[in-house]
Design a protein around this motif. Structure first.
Motif, PDB file in Angstrom:
ATOM      1  N   SER A 126      43.192   8.069 -36.366  1.00 38.39           N
ATOM      2  CA  SER A 126      43.733   6.598 -35.617  1.00 38.39           C
ATOM      3  C   SER A 126      42.612   5.833 -35.275  1.00 38.39           C
ATOM      4  O   SER A 126      41.293   6.294 -35.746  1.00 38.39           O
ATOM      5  CB  SER A 126      44.139   7.339 -34.318  1.00 38.39           C
ATOM      6  N   ARG A 127      42.826   4.692 -35.028  1.00 37.28           N
ATOM      7  CA  ARG A 127      41.943   3.535 -34.810  1.00 37.28           C
ATOM      8  C   ARG A 127      40.775   3.998 -33.998  1.00 37.28           C
ATOM      9  O   ARG A 127      39.506   3.496 -34.080  1.00 37.28           O
ATOM     10  CB  ARG A 127      42.420   2.356 -34.189  1.00 37.28           C
ATOM     11  N   GLU A 128      41.050   5.000 -32.837  1.00 30.43           N
ATOM     12  CA  GLU A 128      39.933   5.353 -31.955  1.00 30.43           C
ATOM     13  C   GLU A 128      38.958   6.190 -32.644  1.00 30.43           C
ATOM     14  O   GLU A 128      37.741   6.511 -32.145  1.00 30.43           O
ATOM     15  CB  GLU A 128      40.680   6.011 -30.887  1.00 30.43           C
ATOM     16  N   ASP A 129      38.957   6.635 -33.752  1.00 28.76           N
ATOM     17  CA  ASP A 129      38.016   7.373 -34.476  1.00 28.76           C
ATOM     18  C   ASP A 129      37.158   6.568 -35.436  1.00 28.76           C
ATOM     19  O   ASP A 129      36.100   7.216 -35.796  1.00 28.76           O
ATOM     20  CB  ASP A 129      38.823   8.615 -35.768  1.00 28.76           C
TER      21      ASP A 129
ATOM     22  N   SER B 293      34.716   2.936 -35.517  1.00 26.18           N
ATOM     23  CA  SER B 293      34.140   1.612 -34.845  1.00 26.18           C
ATOM     24  C   SER B 293      34.569   0.270 -35.654  1.00 26.18           C
ATOM     25  O   SER B 293      34.049   0.105 -36.634  1.00 26.18           O
ATOM     26  CB  SER B 293      32.576   1.780 -34.882  1.00 26.18           C
TER      27      SER B 293
ATOM     28  N   ASP C  39      35.020  -2.592 -33.568  1.00 28.77           N
ATOM     29  CA  ASP C  39      34.920  -3.422 -32.492  1.00 28.77           C
ATOM     30  C   ASP C  39      34.353  -4.995 -32.938  1.00 28.77           C
ATOM     31  O   ASP C  39      34.632  -5.795 -32.049  1.00 28.77           O
ATOM     32  CB  ASP C  39      34.101  -3.037 -31.305  1.00 28.77           C
TER      33      ASP C  39
ATOM     34  N   ASN D  77      33.733   7.753 -36.453  1.00 31.87           N
ATOM     35  CA  ASN D  77      32.814   7.965 -35.434  1.00 31.87           C
ATOM     36  C   ASN D  77      32.301   9.690 -35.337  1.00 31.87           C
ATOM     37  O   ASN D  77      33.242  10.305 -35.851  1.00 31.87           O
ATOM     38  CB  ASN D  77      33.178   7.704 -34.092  1.00 31.87           C
TER      39      ASN D  77
END
Length: 207
Positions: free
Chosen positions: A106-109, A111, A113, A159
């Motif tokens: 997922s995007r949360e995995d 960086s 930003d 990450n």
């Protein structure tokens, strides 16, 4: 993106006692534990610690005995730069090789930003492709070519979490070398250094 969690600073008391060994000045020790069981440097000990820190690496050997443990989650591109520090550091990482398939991508995995909107949209396609390969790997007998597809397609923005051990002397070197680095992650790392017990006085202080 970088996260620094579960920070522990250890052995400050023993390090300060050792700092007084050369002149047998233990009677001047005035540090103490507060109600939260944190070791607080008294005026005498803090003055000595700051003077030794500013006198250079030959005189501040006691800072090598102040240990720090921290869990760091950061992208692979940041870890590649961190890994230039081999002396005074130890790290145990989560395993990309063994566990990359263990949960959905997922995007949360990653960086992302600082990505532009257009690049972020392309990144979403990469993540979707990684997830398709992951599911194929699980559903079709864990073929090695599917595993290689995941490993070799994986962006450096992925990450990874590592449990790291360092000491204050190593952090001095890292702070001086990276405090003006172009990567935002290094700025956050240096800010974290300043939050450590006596980080401003013993790590960020000028020689």
């Amino acid at each position: 993106m970088i996260k620094l969690e579960r920070t522990s600073v250890m052995n400050l008391e023993n390090a300060m006692r050792g700092a007084r060994n050369p002149l047998n000045s233990w009677s001047r020790m005035d540090s103490y534990y507060n109600e939260a069981h944190q070791y607080m440097l008294g005026p005498n000990d803090l003055d000595l610690a700051v003077r030794l820190r500013r006198a250079g690496s030959d005189h501040r050997k006691f800072l090598r005995q102040v240990m720090v443990s921290v869990d760091i989650t950061a992208p692979l591109y940041w870890w590649k730069e961190y890994d230039t520090y081999k002396v005074g550091t130890v790290a145990n990482s989560t395993s990309t090789m063994h566990k990359i398939h263990s949960r959905p991508f997922s995007r949360e995995d990653f960086s992302t930003d600082h990505m532009t909107e257009q690049t972020g949209e392309f990144m979403d396609l990469v993540i979707q492709t990684l997830e398709k390969i992951r599911l194929r790997y699980l559903e079709e007998g864990k073929k090695k070519e599917d595993w290689y597809d995941m490993i070799q397609l994986l962006p450096s923005s992925y990450n990874q979490m590592r449990t790291c051990s360092l000491n204050y002397e190593t952090l001095i070197n890292m702070y001086e070398a990276r405090k003006e680095h172009k990567l935002a992650e290094w700025h956050d790392f240096c800010h974290w250094i300043l939050t450590l017990p006596y980080g401003r006085e013993l790590i960020a202080a000028k020689e």
